[in-house]
Design an enzyme around this catalytic site. Structure first.
Site, PDB file in Angstrom:
ATOM      1  CG  ASP A  22      -1.793  -1.640   1.184  1.00 52.80           C
ATOM      2  OD1 ASP A  22      -1.986  -2.054   0.778  1.00 52.80           O
ATOM      3  OD2 ASP A  22      -2.501  -1.304   2.809  1.00 52.80           O
ATOM      4  CD  GLN A  39       1.738  -1.083   5.288  1.00 54.14           C
ATOM      5  OE1 GLN A  39       1.998  -2.172   5.705  1.00 54.14           O
ATOM      6  NE2 GLN A  39       2.697  -0.113   5.732  1.00 54.14           N
ATOM      7  CD  GLU A 203      -6.656  -5.138   3.964  1.00 52.56           C
ATOM      8  OE1 GLU A 203      -6.359  -6.104   4.751  1.00 52.56           O
ATOM      9  OE2 GLU A 203      -6.428  -5.155   3.060  1.00 52.56           O
TER      10      GLU A 203
HETATM   11  C1  FRU Z   1      -4.201  -3.654   2.690  1.00 56.59           C
HETATM   12  C2  FRU Z   1      -2.777  -3.782   4.429  1.00 56.59           C
HETATM   13  C3  FRU Z   1      -3.852  -2.988   5.316  1.00 56.59           C
HETATM   14  C4  FRU Z   1      -2.315  -3.396   5.864  1.00 56.59           C
HETATM   15  C5  FRU Z   1      -0.663  -3.068   4.923  1.00 56.59           C
HETATM   16  C6  FRU Z   1      -0.170  -4.799   5.542  1.00 56.59           C
HETATM   17  O1  FRU Z   1      -3.090  -4.024   2.124  1.00 56.59           O
HETATM   18  O2  FRU Z   1      -3.738  -5.448   4.506  1.00 56.59           O
HETATM   19  O3  FRU Z   1      -4.819  -3.076   5.845  1.00 56.59           O
HETATM   20  O4  FRU Z   1      -2.596  -2.051   7.368  1.00 56.59           O
HETATM   21  O5  FRU Z   1      -1.665  -3.828   3.799  1.00 56.59           O
HETATM   22  O6  FRU Z   1       0.694  -4.852   4.975  1.00 56.59           O
END
Ligand code: FRU
Length: 503
Positions: A22, A39, A203
């Site tokens: 993300d 991420q 999410e």
């Molecule tokens: C969405 C997610 C979020 C979480 C992150 C973990 O893709 O699952 O909900 O914060 O990725 O990497």
């Protein structure tokens, strides 16, 4: 990082190596610098061990990698998704003598003994414009001892003079709204439950005001990603236009609307730092949890990266059906100032009739192209015509295709590229576009083909479709066909070679 691989996007962000999901902390700083965080697993090409990676740009296309911005506090915690704001008025007190302080808010996800544990919310502040962050001593700022409670998106709520934050109770089909005067003390205000497609996890919610064509007042929109359970399988994102009074969000209707018709557009996040009322800018993660850990670019031979972001998309809303009185709130998302990365004109024909344009772009360093086809002089009674494009490899004969039919379908097909034979890597995607009174007798489509990322845009950049694709050899030849034009209609075709921003 190895950005020279033929599968490396050249106008899209992808991490130097290893795994990215993300977009996080997106903001445009007061000095005009774009900051994206994401991420990031800095040790492996698969999801996990999550840090906030960081990149900066002056134009939204040309990125330079920065040092990891936020580190996990210990080896059993990941730094999950969140957002960042510029605390211009020093509401937090972290910034006594500056107006460009950045506060990030994110989820800390514990994995004691390798299993999913508590998820709680923390903040960190940056006094150097978003390059390095200091965790707040008072963390956590919200802790409910809940294992599915994440992805805070913070935004300044000007009418109230306070911060609004929205986050997901992922497995309860629930989004919760909070307010805060200082980014430290958060007050729970309301919940929105059981909206949209029935999926497994909610999410990355976003709450943002988008400009609406034909009216002065912007419209509040809740954007919500869900996974798995998207209609194409795996990840998808939807949005709900509605009313927000500073504490409660009320969707205008009960429709589920999607932000993208492709299978690789997830966890989109809107940039902070853009005044309300203007087009807002979003970037999406151009992948899907169904197969992201398996795509070939994770291998050293193919660049050892997973995956890429979309280009920045400038988003607004419009009613694009006929009759115009219906409130459809279509999602207009166009690549923001894509001409920033126009390098060469590969083809330009303003007076094409039914016909073909051929482009050999073997010598183009970036391997990335953007095409735009517009059909004009259509009438409401006879809106006929079709647009098809095929980008193929002169080495292997593989090809990627897309197209649209005036007043009808917009489609893409990645099924004739062969490096990733995976049953869930859906070949074809399609959606309907609209030809109505607001079309002014035109129908257009455009496509951005960037080595392993395809973004297709329908008439007036609505709808948009994103799909990753993995050929065994570079695509280097383009064919565009315009056909079945209504009498009197004319077509124009433009193709640009794009800048190799990474080379
Ligand atoms: C969405 C997610 C979020 C979480 C992150 C973990 O893709 O699952 O909900 O914060 O990725 O990497």
């Amino acid at each position: 990082g190895n950005y020279g691989n033929y599968l490396r996007p050249q106008v899209h962000y992808s991490p130097s190596r290893y795994f990215m999901n993300d977009p996080n902390g997106m903001h445009i700083a007061p000095d005009g610098t774009w900051h994206i965080y994401f991420q990031y697993n800095p040790t492996d090409p698969v999801a996990g061990n999550v840090h906030w990676g960081h990149a900066a740009s002056q134009d939204g296309y040309t990125w330079t990698n920065q040092k990891i911005a936020i580190w996990p506090p210990n080896d059993y915690t990941s730094v999950f998704s969140g957002s960042a704001v510029i605390d211009v008025n020093n509401t937090s007190g972290f910034f006594p003598d500056q107006d460009n302080g950045v506060v990030a808010m994110y989820t800390l996800a514990e994995y004691p003994n390798g299993t999913a544990g508590n998820q709680y919310q923390a903040i960190a502040y940056s006094r150097d414009g978003g390059y390095t962050f200091e965790a707040y001593e008072g963390n956590p700022v919200i802790n409910r001892y809940n294992t599915q409670f994440r992805d805070p998106y913070v935004h300044w709520y000007a009418p109230g003079g306070y911060w609004v934050m929205v986050l997901a109770h992922s497995v309860e089909f629930k989004v919760e709204f909070f307010t805060s005067p200082d980014l430290k003390e958060w007050t729970a205000q309301s919940n929105l439950t059981r909206y949209g497609v029935q999926a497994v996890q909610y999410e990355c919610p976003n709450l943002i005001e988008l400009p609406m064509e034909g009216q002065d007042e912007p419209v509040w929109v809740l954007q919500l990603s869900v996974n798995p359970g998207g209609p194409l399988g795996g990840s998808t994102a939807q949005y709900f236009p509605g009313a927000f009074n500073g504490t409660h969000f009320e969707p205008y209707d009960s429709l589920t609307r999607f932000t993208d018709f492709g299978k690789d557009s997830y966890a989109g996040q809107f940039f902070n730092g853009i005044p309300p009322g203007e087009e807002q800018i979003v970037m999406n993660w151009a992948s899907n949890w169904q197969y992201t850990n398996l795509v070939p670019t994770g291998n050293e031979e193919y660049g050892q990266f997973r995956s890429a972001m979309s280009v920045p998309r400038c988003v607004s809303l419009a009613n694009t059906t006929s009759p115009a009185s219906e409130q459809t709130y279509n999602w207009i998302s166009k690549p923001c100032a894509i001409d920033t990365v126009f390098d060469t004109v590969l083809a330009s024909n303003d007076t094409l009739d039914n016909g073909t344009v051929l482009v050999d772009y073997r010598d183009l360093e970036s391997g990335a192209i953007y095409l735009e086809v517009t059909i004009s002089n259509l009438t409401l009674d006879n809106p006929a015509g079709s647009i098809n494009f095929t980008a193929s490899s002169s080495l292997t004969g593989e090809y990627l295709q897309g197209g649209s039919v005036v007043g009808g379908v917009i489609w893409l097909d990645r099924g004739h590229t062969y490096l990733f034979p995976n049953p869930l890597f859906t070949d074809k995607m399609s959606v309907n576009g609209f030809f109505g009174e607001q079309s002014n007798g035109t129908w257009s489509m455009s496509a951005l083909i960037d080595n392993s990322v395809l973004e297709v845009f329908g008439p007036k950049y609505s709808p948009a479709g994103t799909a990753s694709f993995f050929p065994e050899a570079p695509l280097d030849t383009l064919r565009i066909d315009v056909g079945s034009l209504a009498p009197g209609a004319t077509a124009s075709v433009q193709v640009w070679g794009l800048t190799a921003t990474w080379l």
